[in-house]
Design a protein around this motif. Structure first.
Motif, short mmCIF file in Angstrom:
data_model
loop_
_atom_site.label_atom_id
_atom_site.label_comp_id
_atom_site.label_asym_id
_atom_site.label_seq_id
_atom_site.Cartn_x
_atom_site.Cartn_y
_atom_site.Cartn_z
N ARG A 1 0.84 -1.19 0.00
CA ARG A 1 0.00 0.00 0.00
C ARG A 1 0.88 1.24 0.00
NH1 ARG A 1 -4.75 -1.48 4.43
NH2 ARG A 1 -5.64 -3.25 3.28
N GLY A 2 0.27 2.38 -0.24
CA GLY A 2 1.03 3.61 -0.20
C GLY A 2 1.66 3.95 -1.54
N ASP A 3 2.81 4.61 -1.49
CA ASP A 3 3.48 5.11 -2.69
C ASP A 3 4.24 3.98 -3.38
OD1 ASP A 3 5.14 6.44 -4.55
OD2 ASP A 3 5.04 8.28 -3.35
N ALA A 4 3.67 3.47 -4.46
CA ALA A 4 4.28 2.34 -5.17
C ALA A 4 5.62 2.73 -5.79
CB ALA A 4 3.33 1.82 -6.25
N TYR A 5 5.72 3.96 -6.29
CA TYR A 5 6.96 4.40 -6.95
C TYR A 5 8.12 4.45 -5.97
CZ TYR A 5 10.27 7.58 -9.21
OH TYR A 5 11.40 8.16 -9.73
N LEU A 6 7.91 5.09 -4.83
CA LEU A 6 8.97 5.20 -3.83
C LEU A 6 9.32 3.83 -3.25
CD1 LEU A 6 10.86 7.00 -2.25
CD2 LEU A 6 8.99 7.50 -0.66
N ARG A 7 8.31 3.01 -3.03
CA ARG A 7 8.57 1.66 -2.50
C ARG A 7 9.41 0.85 -3.49
NH1 ARG A 7 3.79 0.43 -1.81
NH2 ARG A 7 3.35 -0.73 -3.72
N THR A 8 9.12 0.97 -4.76
CA THR A 8 9.89 0.25 -5.79
C THR A 8 11.35 0.68 -5.79
OG1 THR A 8 7.92 0.02 -7.17
CG2 THR A 8 10.04 -0.27 -8.25
N LEU A 9 11.58 1.98 -5.69
CA LEU A 9 12.96 2.48 -5.67
C LEU A 9 13.73 1.94 -4.47
CD1 LEU A 9 12.48 6.25 -6.64
CD2 LEU A 9 13.39 4.42 -8.07
N LEU A 10 13.10 1.91 -3.31
CA LEU A 10 13.77 1.40 -2.11
C LEU A 10 14.06 -0.09 -2.22
CD1 LEU A 10 11.71 3.33 0.58
CD2 LEU A 10 14.12 3.68 0.05
N ILE A 11 13.12 -0.85 -2.76
CA ILE A 11 13.33 -2.29 -2.90
C ILE A 11 14.43 -2.57 -3.91
CG2 ILE A 11 12.26 -4.43 -3.71
CD1 ILE A 11 9.63 -3.43 -2.52
N GLN A 12 14.44 -1.83 -5.01
CA GLN A 12 15.50 -2.02 -6.01
C GLN A 12 16.86 -1.66 -5.44
OE1 GLN A 12 14.15 0.34 -9.31
NE2 GLN A 12 12.98 -1.35 -10.22
N GLY A 13 16.92 -0.59 -4.64
CA GLY A 13 18.19 -0.21 -4.02
C GLY A 13 18.67 -1.26 -3.04
N ALA A 14 17.74 -1.84 -2.26
CA ALA A 14 18.12 -2.89 -1.31
C ALA A 14 18.58 -4.14 -2.04
CB ALA A 14 16.92 -3.21 -0.41
N ARG A 15 17.89 -4.50 -3.12
CA ARG A 15 18.28 -5.69 -3.90
C ARG A 15 19.67 -5.49 -4.51
NH1 ARG A 15 14.26 -5.83 -7.12
NH2 ARG A 15 13.01 -7.38 -6.01
N SER A 16 19.92 -4.30 -5.05
CA SER A 16 21.23 -4.02 -5.64
C SER A 16 22.33 -4.09 -4.60
CB SER A 16 21.20 -2.64 -6.30
OG SER A 16 22.48 -2.29 -6.78
N SER A 17 22.08 -3.55 -3.41
CA SER A 17 23.08 -3.58 -2.34
C SER A 17 23.37 -5.00 -1.89
CB SER A 17 22.59 -2.75 -1.15
OG SER A 17 22.39 -1.40 -1.53
N LEU A 18 22.31 -5.82 -1.83
CA LEU A 18 22.49 -7.21 -1.42
C LEU A 18 23.31 -7.98 -2.44
CD1 LEU A 18 21.81 -9.44 0.61
CD2 LEU A 18 19.69 -9.86 -0.65
N GLN A 19 23.03 -7.77 -3.71
CA GLN A 19 23.80 -8.47 -4.75
C GLN A 19 25.25 -8.05 -4.73
OE1 GLN A 19 21.56 -7.48 -8.27
NE2 GLN A 19 20.12 -9.17 -8.01
N ARG A 20 25.51 -6.75 -4.51
CA ARG A 20 26.89 -6.27 -4.45
C ARG A 20 27.62 -6.84 -3.25
NH1 ARG A 20 25.78 -1.38 -4.87
NH2 ARG A 20 26.01 -0.67 -2.70
N ALA A 21 26.89 -6.97 -2.14
CA ALA A 21 27.50 -7.53 -0.94
C ALA A 21 27.87 -9.01 -1.15
CB ALA A 21 26.55 -7.39 0.25
N LYS A 22 27.04 -9.74 -1.87
CA LYS A 22 27.33 -11.15 -2.13
C LYS A 22 28.56 -11.30 -3.02
CE LYS A 22 22.60 -12.94 -1.67
NZ LYS A 22 21.46 -13.58 -2.37
N VAL A 23 28.73 -10.38 -3.96
CA VAL A 23 29.87 -10.45 -4.86
C VAL A 23 31.18 -10.14 -4.15
CG1 VAL A 23 30.94 -9.39 -6.90
CG2 VAL A 23 28.50 -9.94 -6.92
N THR A 24 31.12 -9.16 -3.26
CA THR A 24 32.35 -8.72 -2.57
C THR A 24 32.66 -9.55 -1.34
OG1 THR A 24 31.04 -7.08 -1.34
CG2 THR A 24 32.09 -6.36 -3.39
N ALA A 25 31.69 -10.39 -0.90
CA ALA A 25 31.92 -11.19 0.32
C ALA A 25 32.97 -12.25 0.09
CB ALA A 25 30.60 -11.84 0.75
#
Length: 294
Positions: A270-294
């Motif tokens: 619920r709420g702002d779908a656009y802002l929620r999408t940006l936050l989820i994409q940013g979190a997913r990108s950070s997680l993938q980068r962390a897995k690569v550098t781990a």
């Protein structure tokens, strides 16, 4: 302070107003045109609560209310629906009464009024999203046209641009089709340029705003997300804690709890779908980068 609450069902040209007293009784109803509604706001006693659904134009009228000393209350439409007397008899007057009734609830959550600057900054994001959709449609159209003549390329814009740059070498394509493809390819390039221009303006907003600079210090937050957050939320003081902000964004799980048993589902979305999408994409990108550098 007036005990009367004004419920207003907003529209493009005809506004329905319902006045409800402290006991919840309807005092009067009236329908006003756009110009008449603006004049009517100036005649309402100062301090009166004017309730509206958070729809198109709501923030504009909320700012007009503040200018004449009124108290605007904006609510999400889903919070108003339960207070409509009949779901099968929906009309402007019933909606205005439901809005006034909902605004009088002590536990009602209201939408903060956005400033002109906030809405102007969000407009760049909305237009950018429109260009992204248009660009995707054009690229799919180009791929479909080429596939009809046996030319299929790999996924991604780069492969498509390479294929379009080498149209002269495609002897199987009619000259008339090549002309059409070149024209469509030029339009696609213009849309990409517009997206780049929006990105540059949003980047400038993010650099000039201290709040955006602080947000960008967080992992997974770039200029796009930071500017959208500041423009959408404005003052974070509107929320008591971080979980309230997460709930407003639709990032908390739904609940189906009863009898002391807690059952949590997926995020509410619920709420702002656009802002929620940006936050989820940013979190997913950070997680993938962390897995690569781990």
């Amino acid at each position: 302070m007036s005990t009367i609450t004004m419920g207003v069902d907003l529209a493009k040209n005809l506004f329905s107003v319902c006045a409800v007293d402290g006991a919840g009784h309807v005092q009067r109803r009236q329908d006003l045109g756009r110009e008449a509604f603006a004049l009517w706001l100036a005649q309402v006693p100062a301090g009166t609560v004017v309730a509206m659904e958070a729809c198109s134009g709501a923030h504009h009228w909320a700012r007009r209310c503040l200018e004449v000393g009124l108290q605007p209350r904006l609510m999400a439409a889903q919070f108003v629906t339960p207070f409509r007397k009949s779901r099968t008899l929906k009309n402007d007057r019933n909606d205005a009464e439901a809005i006034a009734t909902a605004a009088r609830q002590g536990n009602m959550r209201f939408v903060p009024v956005k400033s002109v600057e906030q809405q102007a900054r969000l407009a760049w994001h909305r237009v950018r999203e429109g260009y992204k959709t248009e660009g995707l449609e054009i690229s799919n159209r180009l791929r479909g046209l080429l596939a009809e003549f046996g030319i299929v390329m790999a996924q991604g814009d780069r492969a498509l641009r390479i294929a379009l740059a080498d149209l002269d070498a495609a002897a199987s394509l009619p000259a008339e089709l090549k002309e059409l493809l070149r024209d469509l390819s030029a339009h696609w390039a213009q849309v990409r340029d517009r997206i780049a221009a929006c990105d540059a303006r949003i980047e400038a907003h993010a650099k000039a705003d201290e709040r955006c600079v602080r947000l960008r210090a967080l992992i997974g937050i770039g200029p796009l997300t930071a500017d959208a957050m500041v423009a959408s939320v404005g003052s974070a003081k509107e929320f008591k804690n971080g979980r309230q902000l997460a709930a407003w964004l639709g990032l908390v799980p739904t609940q189906h709890s009863s009898g002391g048993h807690t059952r949590l589902g997926t995020i509410s979305c619920r709420g702002d779908a656009y802002l929620r999408t940006l936050l989820i994409q940013g979190a997913r990108s950070s997680l993938q980068r962390a897995k690569v550098t781990a």
